[in-house]
Design an enzyme around this catalytic site. Structure first.
Site, PDB file in Angstrom:
ATOM      1  N   ARG A  69      48.475  38.924  54.387  1.00 41.09           N
ATOM      2  CA  ARG A  69      48.690  37.802  53.191  1.00 41.09           C
ATOM      3  C   ARG A  69      50.102  38.000  52.772  1.00 41.09           C
ATOM      4  NH1 ARG A  69      47.025  39.889  49.101  1.00 41.09           N
ATOM      5  NH2 ARG A  69      46.065  41.826  49.924  1.00 41.09           N
ATOM      6  N   TYR A  73      46.557  33.331  59.140  1.00 44.85           N
ATOM      7  CA  TYR A  73      45.917  34.256  58.984  1.00 44.85           C
ATOM      8  C   TYR A  73      44.785  34.421  57.893  1.00 44.85           C
ATOM      9  CZ  TYR A  73      45.221  39.343  57.183  1.00 44.85           C
ATOM     10  OH  TYR A  73      44.553  40.238  56.779  1.00 44.85           O
ATOM     11  N   LYS A 114      39.903  34.729  49.480  1.00 45.07           N
ATOM     12  CA  LYS A 114      40.675  34.983  48.375  1.00 45.07           C
ATOM     13  C   LYS A 114      41.213  34.012  47.640  1.00 45.07           C
ATOM     14  CE  LYS A 114      40.739  39.142  50.274  1.00 45.07           C
ATOM     15  NZ  LYS A 114      40.331  40.182  49.373  1.00 45.07           N
ATOM     16  N   HIS A 146      37.471  41.738  42.985  1.00 42.43           N
ATOM     17  CA  HIS A 146      37.490  42.207  44.059  1.00 42.43           C
ATOM     18  C   HIS A 146      36.877  43.444  44.376  1.00 42.43           C
ATOM     19  CE1 HIS A 146      41.153  43.479  47.211  1.00 42.43           C
ATOM     20  NE2 HIS A 146      40.047  42.923  47.881  1.00 42.43           N
ATOM     21  N   SER A 175      43.209  46.103  48.730  1.00 43.91           N
ATOM     22  CA  SER A 175      43.066  45.832  49.966  1.00 43.91           C
ATOM     23  C   SER A 175      43.565  47.213  50.851  1.00 43.91           C
ATOM     24  CB  SER A 175      43.935  44.663  50.423  1.00 43.91           C
ATOM     25  OG  SER A 175      43.766  43.691  49.670  1.00 43.91           O
ATOM     26  N   CYS A 227      42.043  50.039  51.169  1.00 41.12           N
ATOM     27  CA  CYS A 227      41.720  50.949  50.227  1.00 41.12           C
ATOM     28  C   CYS A 227      40.325  51.685  50.198  1.00 41.12           C
ATOM     29  CB  CYS A 227      42.210  50.862  48.999  1.00 41.12           C
ATOM     30  SG  CYS A 227      43.903  50.994  48.909  1.00 41.12           S
ATOM     31  N   ASP A 287      33.645  43.082  49.712  1.00 39.63           N
ATOM     32  CA  ASP A 287      35.049  42.545  49.298  1.00 39.63           C
ATOM     33  C   ASP A 287      35.102  41.871  47.949  1.00 39.63           C
ATOM     34  OD1 ASP A 287      38.071  42.680  49.883  1.00 39.63           O
ATOM     35  OD2 ASP A 287      37.615  40.403  50.452  1.00 39.63           O
ATOM     36  N   ARG A 342      41.675  42.977  62.150  1.00 36.72           N
ATOM     37  CA  ARG A 342      40.485  42.523  61.582  1.00 36.72           C
ATOM     38  C   ARG A 342      39.278  42.191  62.441  1.00 36.72           C
ATOM     39  NH1 ARG A 342      40.818  43.092  55.624  1.00 36.72           N
ATOM     40  NH2 ARG A 342      42.995  43.683  55.324  1.00 36.72           N
TER      41      ARG A 342
HETATM   42  P1  GDP Z   1      39.131  47.986  52.411  1.00 38.22           P
HETATM   43  O1  GDP Z   1      40.201  46.963  52.978  1.00 38.22           O
HETATM   44  O2  GDP Z   1      39.279  47.945  51.038  1.00 38.22           O
HETATM   45  O3  GDP Z   1      37.529  47.097  52.943  1.00 38.22           O
HETATM   46  O4  GDP Z   1      39.159  49.051  53.313  1.00 38.22           O
HETATM   47  P2  GDP Z   1      38.602  49.697  54.562  1.00 38.22           P
HETATM   48  O5  GDP Z   1      37.053  50.066  54.168  1.00 38.22           O
HETATM   49  O6  GDP Z   1      38.567  48.628  55.560  1.00 38.22           O
HETATM   50  O7  GDP Z   1      39.403  50.941  54.805  1.00 38.22           O
HETATM   51  C1  GDP Z   1      40.825  50.730  55.157  1.00 38.22           C
HETATM   52  C2  GDP Z   1      41.384  52.062  55.702  1.00 38.22           C
HETATM   53  O8  GDP Z   1      41.234  53.194  54.961  1.00 38.22           O
HETATM   54  C3  GDP Z   1      40.574  52.112  57.113  1.00 38.22           C
HETATM   55  O9  GDP Z   1      41.980  52.610  57.902  1.00 38.22           O
HETATM   56  C4  GDP Z   1      39.820  53.428  56.764  1.00 38.22           C
HETATM   57  O10 GDP Z   1      39.407  53.990  57.724  1.00 38.22           O
HETATM   58  C5  GDP Z   1      40.472  53.989  55.748  1.00 38.22           C
HETATM   59  N1  GDP Z   1      39.505  54.625  54.614  1.00 38.22           N
HETATM   60  C6  GDP Z   1      38.420  54.160  54.213  1.00 38.22           C
HETATM   61  N2  GDP Z   1      37.642  55.112  53.391  1.00 38.22           N
HETATM   62  C7  GDP Z   1      38.245  56.027  53.852  1.00 38.22           C
HETATM   63  C8  GDP Z   1      38.147  57.440  53.074  1.00 38.22           C
HETATM   64  O11 GDP Z   1      37.015  57.888  52.158  1.00 38.22           O
HETATM   65  N3  GDP Z   1      38.942  58.552  53.340  1.00 38.22           N
HETATM   66  C9  GDP Z   1      40.093  58.303  54.071  1.00 38.22           C
HETATM   67  N4  GDP Z   1      40.882  59.355  54.267  1.00 38.22           N
HETATM   68  N5  GDP Z   1      40.437  57.030  54.702  1.00 38.22           N
HETATM   69  C10 GDP Z   1      39.438  55.994  54.423  1.00 38.22           C
HETATM   70  P1  PGA Z   2      40.272  43.750  52.257  1.00 35.84           P
HETATM   71  O1  PGA Z   2      40.388  42.263  52.431  1.00 35.84           O
HETATM   72  O2  PGA Z   2      40.199  44.029  50.861  1.00 35.84           O
HETATM   73  O3  PGA Z   2      39.197  44.174  53.139  1.00 35.84           O
HETATM   74  O4  PGA Z   2      41.435  44.555  52.666  1.00 35.84           O
HETATM   75  C1  PGA Z   2      41.342  41.369  52.788  1.00 35.84           C
HETATM   76  C2  PGA Z   2      42.427  41.565  51.711  1.00 35.84           C
HETATM   77  O5  PGA Z   2      42.379  41.966  50.538  1.00 35.84           O
HETATM   78  O6  PGA Z   2      43.387  40.932  51.964  1.00 35.84           O
HETATM   79 MN    MN Z   3      40.151  42.229  49.741  1.00 31.53          MN
HETATM   80 MN    MN Z   4      37.210  45.485  53.444  1.00 28.42          MN
END
Ligand code: GDP
Ligand code: PGA
Ligand code: MN
Ligand code: MN
Length: 614
Positions: free
Chosen positions: A87, A227, A236, A256, A278, A280, A303, A396
């Site tokens: 983004r 993207y 978004k 979110h 994002s 996290c 999400d 992704r």
């Molecule tokens: P989103 O973008 O908020 O959906 O986050 P994701 O679930 O896709 O996770 C983003 C990154 O954080 C990935 O590389 C995961 O492996 C990592 N991650 C997610 N949960 C945890 C956790 O509980 N502990 C750690 N150390 N890393 C995590």
């Molecule tokens: P994410 O979604 O929260 O899974 O990273 C895409 C974004 O927020 O850009």
């Molecule tokens: Mn997101």
């Molecule tokens: Mn996600």
């Protein structure tokens, strides 16, 4: 599938031949065709046959690589331009009539000026290309007030991805006609018109990018990027930025957040949402496999969550999306088996992952041992000795949500589910303990208002810098951030105080004294969820600290968990020195609101100061 031929370049020659009676839709498509002068117009019906045709075309164009490994049936890999991987927050605009209404967290340009700029950049932008018309609905089609949109785009990659992420096509148009419904007009172009005879590239895009929202007229204009977060406009741009403005006007919340259904060994179910910035941990938590015996998790979304105050004074939530657009790196059989199982059913689009020699995809963390040879996301030979990652850190997977084994049946409920708890979380190496319960609702909104995280690869710019990210919505609030927090206070004021969700602050990413993660995270987060459920049910030991209620080390179920006492202590610790620095940072953050912050939130800061001893 309906293809309409229009002749280049004379705008007057374009015939729209719309397969619809919705007049505003016909007008919108005619206007955009006239402006952008595509060669053809294709009305997307959303069918299997159409999808097969489009993916064939994308393979022929070199945008898609068909995966031949049986591990990834009916799936494709795409590789973006190396400069179009995330983004673009610096090129994202909220063009409200008054600058004040965009607030300090958004880029603002006067709408008249922006319209002029856009008429320039979109003039002839689709020359030589097909313009696809994608009717879509965010949330259930049988909702009382379905939220429609129509994306016109010159990218077939966008069409195939939108088919996974949203409900699209003929059914949607029929319902729009029946209701003579309003729709959000969303215009997208990669910004790479083709001259006669000019060869296309695999990932057309433009160095100049505009991701523009007009919150008052509920319009989206996106230019120059292919993207996901910039180009799949239902996600978004609509379901967060435009929807947050709709929600402000209509009395609900667009957030979110993931939604998780958790059932205890006693058979009691609770619905928990979590707002994390994002990259996290939302998708991982949404798809958690609890390590604790007897606990079951099911998912409703990973999400985006729309929250409405229900008739009985409760908060009700739905997921407006139909797919995952998940961070690939770190998603593996050991960390997120539910995501892997959904992906293994196929029908997915992978962007910027690495290719295996047997026609599959791979990314860091998918397996513990990397394959001995890969083609990296930029097309280079890759071995475990290579110095760069094989997949882009923001690679992704795009996968239909109904392929999830643990999908909760309530996902399909137009009425949503009653929310029992909200988690706010971010990536913090220091300061923020594993889990803290707010003292009350207002203190919970303070958690959200002061949420912070180290930046990630999900957006352009530096990675690892701590920034405040209110409710994990910093890049997504479609209006003034202070008004947004006031709206939270107002909406929750209409709910039954007894039925408001409990609010918790979590941090899976705190470091121990050796610099490693203090808490193992992923599936082991179920131990934190158990404590949260105990607190919802009025049990569970907690200690009062100046920042809120934290579990004692004994209150957290660590049965069978391999964690040292030091690490557990480091994960849960509230350090007065760290919190004095945090307080100073929060004070500076609040100053940026320039008086638009709710009094009640300002008051929480004073109380925190008092509890910390002045
Ligand atoms: P989103 O973008 O908020 O959906 O986050 P994701 O679930 O896709 O996770 C983003 C990154 O954080 C990935 O590389 C995961 O492996 C990592 N991650 C997610 N949960 C945890 C956790 O509980 N502990 C750690 N150390 N890393 C995590
Ligand atoms: P994410 O979604 O929260 O899974 O990273 C895409 C974004 O927020 O850009
Ligand atoms: Mn997101
Ligand atoms: Mn996600």
């Amino acid at each position: 599938m309906v293809d309409t031929v229009a002749k280049t370049p004379g705008a007057e020659d374009i015939h729209v031949d719309a397969p619809t009676t919705h007049e505003k839709l016909i007008q919108f498509v005619s206007d955009i065709a006239e402006l952008t002068t595509p060669d053809r117009i294709h009305w997307v019906d959303g069918s299997e046959e159409e999808y097969a045709g489009l993916t064939d075309e994308l393979v022929a164009a070199g945008t898609f690589t068909r995966l031949t490994s049986p591990d990834f049936p009916n799936s494709f890999a795409a590789f973006s331009d190396p400069a179009d991987v995330a983004r673009v927050e610096s090129r994202t605009f909220i063009c409200s009539e008054a600058e004040r209404d965009a607030g300090f967290t958004n880029n603002w340009v006067d709408p008249a000026e922006m319209r002029e700029t856009l008429s320039g950049v979109f003039d002839g932008a689709m020359r030589g290309r097909t313009m696809y018309v994608i009717p879509f609905v965010m949330g259930p089609l049988d909702a009382e007030d379905p939220k429609f949109g129509v994306e016109v785009t010159d990218s077939a990659y966008v069409v195939t991805s939108m088919r996974i992420m949203a409900r699209i096509g003929t059914d949607v148009v029929r319902r729009m006609e029946e209701l003579d419904a309003f729709f959000v007009p969303a215009v997208h172009s990669v910004g790479a018109p083709l001259e006669p005879g000019q060869d296309d590239v695999a990932w057309p895009c433009n160095k100049e990018k505009y991701i523009v929202h007009f919150p008052e007229t509920r319009e989206i204009w996106s230019y120059g990027s292919g993207y996901g977060g910039n180009a799949l406009l239902g996600k978004k741009c609509y379901a967060l930025r435009i929807a947050s403005a709709m929600a402000r006007d209509e009395g609900w919340l667009a957030e979110h957040m993931l939604i998780l259904k958790l059932t205890s060994p006693q058979g009691r179910s609770h619905f928990i949402s979590g707002a994390f910035p994002s990259a996290c941990g939302k998708t991982n938590l949404a798809l958690i496999d609890p390590t604790l015996e007897g606990w079951t998790a099911e998912t409703l979304g990973d999400d985006i969550t729309w929250i409405r105050p229900g008739k009985d004074g409760e908060f009700r939530v739905v997921n407006p999306e139909a797919g995952y657009f998940g961070v690939a790196p770190g998603t593996g059989w050991h960390t997120n088996a539910n995501a892997m199982r959904a992906i293994a059913k196929g029908n997915s689009v992978f962007t910027n992952c690495a290719l295996t020699d047997d026609g599959g995809v791979w990314w860091e963390g998918m397996t513990e041992e990397p394959p001995s040879h890969l083609t990296d996301w930029q097309g280079n030979e890759w071995t475990p000795d290579s110095e760069t990652p094989a997949a882009h850190p923001n690679a992704r997977f795009c996968t239909p949500i109904d392929q999830t084994d643990m999908l909760a049946e309530e996902y399909y409920s137009a009425d949503g589910v009653k929310l029992d708890a909200i988690l706010f979380g971010g990536r913090r190496k220091t300061t923020v303990p594993l889990v803290t319960e707010s003292r009350d609702w207002n203190h919970g909104i303070f958690f959200g208002a002061t949420l912070s995280s180290e930046t990630t690869a999900a957006a352009e710019g530096a990675v690892g810098k701590v920034r405040r990210d209110p409710m994990a919505m910093l890049p997504f609030i479609g209006y003034d951030a202070g008004d947004y927090l006031n709206h939270w206070v107002r909406v929750s004021g209409q709910a039954d105080p007894e039925k408001l969700p409990k609010i918790f602050l979590v941090n899976w990413f705190r470091r121990n004294r050796d610099g490693g993660f203090a808490w193992p995270g992923f599936a082991e987060n179920s131990r934190v969820l158990k404590w949260i459920v105990e607190r919802i049910e009025g049990r569970g030991e907690a200690v009062e600290t100046p920042i809120g209620l934290t579990p004692t080390p004994e209150a957290l179920d660590t049965t069978g968990l391999d964690i040292s006492d030091e690490d557990l202590h480091d994960a849960l610790r509230v350090d007065p020195q760290e919190w004095r620095a945090e307080l100073a940072d929060i004070e500076q953050w609040f100053e940026r609101f320039g008086g638009s912050l709710p009094q009640s939130i300002q008051g929480e800061l004073q109380q925190l100061r008092d509890r910390m001893g002045g």
